[in-house]
Design a protein around this motif. Structure first.
Motif, PDB file in Angstrom:
ATOM      1  N   THR A   1       5.974  -0.876  -2.168  1.00  0.00           N
ATOM      2  CA  THR A   1       7.275  -1.109  -1.512  1.00  0.00           C
ATOM      3  C   THR A   1       8.009  -2.253  -2.188  1.00  0.00           C
TER       4      THR A   1
ATOM      5  N   ASP B   1      10.502   5.341   0.473  1.00  0.00           N
ATOM      6  CA  ASP B   1       9.232   4.661   0.680  1.00  0.00           C
ATOM      7  C   ASP B   1       8.393   5.506   1.635  1.00  0.00           C
ATOM      8  N   GLU B   2       7.143   5.729   1.301  1.00  0.00           N
ATOM      9  CA  GLU B   2       6.258   6.582   2.096  1.00  0.00           C
ATOM     10  C   GLU B   2       6.889   7.965   2.248  1.00  0.00           C
TER      11      GLU B   2
HETATM   12 MG   LIG Z   1       4.666   0.010   1.443  1.00  0.00          MG
END
Ligand SMILES: [Mg+2]
Ligand SMILES: Nc1ncnc2c1ncn2[C@@H]1O[C@H](COP(=O)(O)OP(=O)(O)OP(=O)(O)O)[C@@H](O)[C@H]1O
Length: 382
Positions: free
Chosen positions: A43, A327-328
Motif C-alpha cells: 500500500t 489496493d487489495e
Molecule cells: Mg496494504
C-alpha cells in the motif's frame, strides 16, 4: 494479446518513503501487480504514486508521517520521483518533503525540473484510486463522498482544486468576521461574492463530471459491475441540474449568504453551500440506495464507478488516459468478477496498479501483467 497503454509510469523511485529506504522500479505499460505479506509495503507504494497527484494522497497523511522511521536527522525527508510516459511523451514528476531551517516541513513539487502547481500535477498523471478504507464510502460521512467526487472532478477539470481552495479561504475569512461579530457589510459582501463565484464554479464542475460519468455508465449494458444512478445533493448543484445560468446561481447564493449571516454566526460555520454537498448512488438493477446494498455490492458499485471515470476521462478531449490504482484488488470479488475487472483494466488506456497478499490472485492476467513481490520494503520480480 498485449495491449499498449497511452499513459504509464515507466520508472518509480522512492527514497525514505514509509518503509521504503530506496526503491527503484522500471516498468512497461502493462498492469503492475504487487503481492506480498501483510506489512510488506504494498500500500505504501500505491500511496507514493498518489503523492504525484494533488492533495495528500490515499491515506491523507502529513508529509512528516511519510518520512521513513530511522531516517531522522536528514534535511530531505522523502522523495517520490517518476518518469511518466503519455502518448510517447516523457514527463518527470518529483514530489518530496524537506525540513526547513526554521524547523518546519516544506513540500516540493517539480515537473520536468521546474516547480509545479497542483494543476500541473493533476494534468501530468491523472489517476483514480480505490482502497479498502473506501469500502464504507456509501454508508460513511458525506464529507468522504464529497472529497471522493471532488477528486474525480479535479482529474477532469484541473482548475477545480483552485476554485475549492479560494472558496474555502473566503469562507474561513467570512466565518472569522462573523464569529468576532464584525458585521462590516462591504467586507462581508466582498467575501460572499467570492464564495458565490467560486461556489458556483465548483458546483458547475461537479455537475458536469456527474453528467459525463452517468452517460458513460448508461452507454454500457449491465456487466460484472452494477450500474449506478448518481445524483448530487446540494442547493447549487440542483440549480445547475435544472439548467440554471451560472450568473443566477451566483447571485442567489450571494443573497442567501447575506441572509444567513446571523445564523452562520450562531452556528459557527456556513450552514449552506457546496462545501456541504453529497453524492448519492443507487444500484440501478436493484433500484436500491448504495448504502443499503451488501458490502460486496457496494464495493462493486465503487469499482464500476472508478472504471467509468477512467473511460469518461479517456473520452474527454480535455482530459485523457488515467492510471487506476486498486489496493487489495481482489477483496470481495469472486473469480468471475476478478477476471472481468482485469479485462477492463487491460482495456483502459492508463496503466493499472494492483495489490494483493497472494500471487495467485493475479493468475488470470498471465503474461499480460508485470508481477512483483514486495518483501521488507524491497521489490523482487516474481
Ligand atoms: Mg496494504
Ligand atoms: N514512516 C514510516 N517509516 C517506516 N515504516 C513505516 C512508516 N509508516 C508505515 N510504515 C510501515 O510500513 C509497513 C508496510 O505498510 P503497508 O501498508 O504498505 O503494508 P502492506 O504491504 O500494504 O500490508 P497489508 O497486506 O497488510 O495491507 C507497515 O509495517 C508500517 O508499519
Amino acid at each position: 494479446m498485449t495491449l499498449t497503454h497511452d499513459l504509464f509510469v515507466a520508472r518509480l523511485t522512492l527514497t525514505d518513503f514509509r518503509n521504503h529506504a530506496n526503491l527503484d522500479l522500471s516498468l512497461d505499460s502493462r498492469p503492475v501487480c504487487l503481492f506480498g505479506a501483510n506489512g510488506a509495503g504494498k500500500t505504501n507504494i500505491l500511496e507514493a504514486l498518489t503523492m504525484l497527484a494533488p492533495g495528500r494522497g490515499l491515506r491523507s497523511a502529513t508529509p512528516l508521517e511519510l518520512a521513513r522511521d530511522g531516517g531522522e536527522g536528514r534535511a530531505q525527508l522523502w522523495v517520490v520521483s517518476s518518469r511518466v510516459l503519455n502518448d510517447g511523451e516523457e514527463t518527470v514528476i518529483g514530489v518530496g518533503a524537506e525540513r526547513t531551517p526554521e524547523g518546519g516541513v516544506k513540500r516540493n513539487t517539480r515537473r520536468d525540473g521546474a516547480p509545479a502547481t497542483a494543476s500541473d500535477l493533476a494534468e501530468a498523471a491523472r489517476m483514480t484510486w480505490l482502497t479498502p478504507a473506501m469500502d464504507r464510502l456509501w454508508s460513511g460521512p458525506a464529507g468522504d463522498r464529497r472529497r471522493f467526487f471532488d477528486r474525480l472532478t479535479l482529474s477532469r477539470a484541473s482548475q477545480h482544486g483552485q476554485a475549492a481552495a479560494s472558496y474555502e479561504r473566503a469562507m474561513r475569512e467570512r466565518q472569522r468576521l462573523l464569529s468576532e461579530r464584525i458585521f462590516d457589510d462591504a467586507w462581508l459582501r466582498g467575501l460572499e461574492r467570492e464564495m458565490s463565484a467560486h461556489g458556483a464554479a465548483i458546483a458547475a464542475a461537479r455537475v458536469e463530471t456527474l453528467e459525463r460519468l452517468q452517460s458513460v455508465i448508461d452507454a454500457r449494458p449491465d456487466g460484472a459491475f452494477p450500474k449506478a444512478i448518481l445524483a448530487l445533493e446540494g442547493p447549487l448543484e440542483s440549480r445547475f441540474e435544472r439548467g440554471a445560468k451560472s450568473a443566477d446561481v451566483e447571485e442567489d447564493f450571494a443573497e442567501l449568504l447575506h441572509d444567513m449571516r446571523h445564523r452562520d454566526a450562531g452556528a459557527g460555520r456556513a450552514l449552506d453551500g457546496p462545501h456541504r454537498s453529497d453524492l448519492k448512488a443507487r444500484h440501478a438493477a436493484k433500484n436500491m440506495d448504495a448504502d443499503q446494498c451488501s458490502t460486496g455490492e457496494q464495493k462493486a458499485l465503487l469499482l464500476g464507478l472508478t472504471l467509468a471515470q477512467a473511460r469518461a476521462l479517456a473520452n474527454d478531449p480535455g482530459a485523457g488516459a488515467s492510471l487506476i490504482l486498486i489496493d487489495e484488488a481482489a477483496a470481495h470479488l469472486d473469480s468471475v468478477r476478478r477476471a472481468a475487472l482485469f479485462d477492463e483494466l487491460l482495456a483502459n488506456p492508463g496503466q493499472a496498479w494492483l495489490t494483493g497478499t497472494d500471487e495467485s490472485l493475479f493468475e488470470a492476467f498471465g503474461r499480460r501483467a508485470q508481477i512483483f513481490e514486495v518483501r521488507d520494503g524491497r521489490v523482487h520480480v516474481a
